[in-house]
Design a protein around this motif. Structure first.
Motif, PDB file in Angstrom:
ATOM      1  N   TRP A  17      17.147 -13.025  32.209  1.00 19.70           N
ATOM      2  CA  TRP A  17      17.027 -14.472  32.237  1.00 19.70           C
ATOM      3  C   TRP A  17      17.593 -15.089  30.967  1.00 19.70           C
ATOM      4  O   TRP A  17      18.040 -16.245  30.970  1.00 19.70           O
ATOM      5  CB  TRP A  17      15.578 -14.880  32.460  1.00 19.70           C
TER       6      TRP A  17
ATOM      7  N   LYS B 179      12.513 -18.408  36.227  1.00 18.16           N
ATOM      8  CA  LYS B 179      11.824 -17.179  35.835  1.00 18.16           C
ATOM      9  C   LYS B 179      10.328 -17.284  36.100  1.00 18.16           C
ATOM     10  O   LYS B 179       9.667 -16.288  36.403  1.00 18.16           O
ATOM     11  CB  LYS B 179      12.078 -16.908  34.349  1.00 18.16           C
TER      12      LYS B 179
ATOM     13  N   ASP C 194      11.248  -9.492  43.001  1.00 19.53           N
ATOM     14  CA  ASP C 194      10.449  -9.121  41.836  1.00 19.53           C
ATOM     15  C   ASP C 194       9.496  -7.974  42.155  1.00 19.53           C
ATOM     16  O   ASP C 194       9.255  -7.106  41.321  1.00 19.53           O
ATOM     17  CB  ASP C 194       9.666 -10.331  41.324  1.00 19.53           C
TER      18      ASP C 194
ATOM     19  N   PRO D 129      11.461  -8.559  37.510  1.00 22.95           N
ATOM     20  CA  PRO D 129      12.095  -9.865  37.275  1.00 22.95           C
ATOM     21  C   PRO D 129      13.498  -9.725  36.701  1.00 22.95           C
ATOM     22  O   PRO D 129      13.733  -8.930  35.793  1.00 22.95           O
ATOM     23  CB  PRO D 129      11.145 -10.538  36.272  1.00 22.95           C
ATOM     24  N   CYS D 130      14.436 -10.478  37.260  1.00 21.38           N
ATOM     25  CA  CYS D 130      15.816 -10.481  36.767  1.00 21.38           C
ATOM     26  C   CYS D 130      16.556 -11.656  37.376  1.00 21.38           C
ATOM     27  O   CYS D 130      16.119 -12.249  38.357  1.00 21.38           O
ATOM     28  CB  CYS D 130      16.534  -9.168  37.091  1.00 21.38           C
ATOM     29  N   PHE D 131      17.703 -11.983  36.781  1.00 18.81           N
ATOM     30  CA  PHE D 131      18.597 -13.007  37.318  1.00 18.81           C
ATOM     31  C   PHE D 131      19.664 -12.311  38.148  1.00 18.81           C
ATOM     32  O   PHE D 131      20.338 -11.384  37.670  1.00 18.81           O
ATOM     33  CB  PHE D 131      19.241 -13.800  36.181  1.00 18.81           C
TER      34      PHE D 131
END
Length: 326
Positions: free
Chosen positions: A205, A234, A242, A247-249
């Motif tokens: 992020w 986020k 997720d 979690p990631c972009f």
């Protein structure tokens, strides 16, 4: 050096917009046309979204074609609001009331067939949405796939993990029959960027903040599009992505475009036959990889598994430094 000829078939949501800008920024790429299909939003919105992206990047000379407004068979599923009702985050207020005059009168499927026929074995087709236009193209012209140089698809899955149903990825779930036809009948070299591939090669992020805060019109445009979209937050409610991958972009469609414009971005693939499931109460639209050749199919595809994330990130950064002179 001759430019790489590309057609982009898109259901232009925010990630499609990012992917299109990546292709526009590549100096060795010539986009012959952009064909539109339903998916993230209605096909009328898709056309407007593509025109908006081209305008921001000062590439208004690229032809845009309106295509399929629903799946090959059955009724259209309700549109997802993942990227807002209009596909671009519902933040654009000054709508173009003259957009229909800027879209070519030729249907997207006819244009796709014509452009490939005029440039036989030279065109790379990148499919970023449901595969309805491609399925219709092979039905209208059975020679269409063999006239392509290659095909890049963002869609499907490798491990039975789904993002809209338990087992199916969005693009394939929206039109399973078309996905089945394309992966059965397109015998040209085919490269598949699945949902899991994109998620397993996600970016941070912190990188996303760097990406949209660049000082360029395209970056400011992307910052606006993502400003109210939960998919780019986020802190948003935990998604299936997720749960499975952390979690990631992830800019999903850009992975297919990146593979098309720079093959060295992809560092590992699985080459095997595949099958799209059309039955099943929870598996319809799921992509199955046949690594043991149990189906005895003669045609294999290249399923991407690993990429050079640093190189991919650099392509994303460059894509938002537009307009630029190619």
């Amino acid at each position: 050096m001759a430019k790489k000829l590309v057609i982009i078939d898109t259901d232009c949501g925010i990630d499609d917009a990012q992917a299109i800008m990546m292709a526009l920024a590549a100096p060795h790429v010539q986009i012959l046309g952009i064909t539109c299909v339903f998916g993230n939003t209605g096909v009328e919105n898709v056309c407007q979204n593509v025109l908006r992206v081209l305008s921001v990047c000062e590439q208004g000379g690229i032809a845009v074609f309106q295509g399929s407004g629903g799946p090959l068979v059955g009724v259209r599923s309700p549109f997802s609001d993942h990227f807002g009702t209009d596909g671009l985050g519902d933040v654009i207020e000054d709508k173009d009331l003259q957009w229909e005059k800027k879209v070519q009168r030729e249907h997207a499927v006819n244009a796709m067939i014509r452009l490939v026929s005029e440039n036989q074995n030279q065109v790379s087709l990148v499919a970023l949405g449901p595969l309805t236009n491609l399925a219709l193209a092979v039905r209208l012209d059975p020679c269409f796939p063999k006239n392509l140089k290659d095909l890049y698809i963002m869609g499907g899955n490798m491990e039975g993990k789904g993002n809209v149903t338990l087992c199916a990825e969005f693009n394939f779930a929206m039109d399973p029959e078309s996905a089945y036809i394309v992966l059965e009948e397109f015998l040209c070299p085919t490269y598949l960027a699945s949902w899991e591939y994109a998620c397993r090669n996600g970016l941070t992020w912190e990188f996303f903040k760097e990406l949209i805060n660049q000082d360029a019109p395209a970056a400011r445009f992307m910052k606006m599009l993502t400003s109210k979209c939960r998919a780019y937050s986020k802190e948003a409610m935990v998604t299936k992505r997720d749960v499975y991958f952390g979690p990631c972009f992830v800019s999903y469609d850009a992975y297919a475009v990146a593979a098309c414009i720079d093959s060295t971005v992809v560092t590992e693939v699985i080459e095997c036959p595949v099958h799209v499931e059309l039955q099943g109460s929870i598996s319809r639209g799921m992509l199955a990889l046949d690594r043991t050749h149990a189906l005895q199919k003669s045609h294999s595809v290249f399923v991407m598994t690993k990429c050079d994330v640093a190189k991919f990130g650099q392509l994303l950064l460059e894509s938002l430094r537009q307009p630029c002179n190619k």
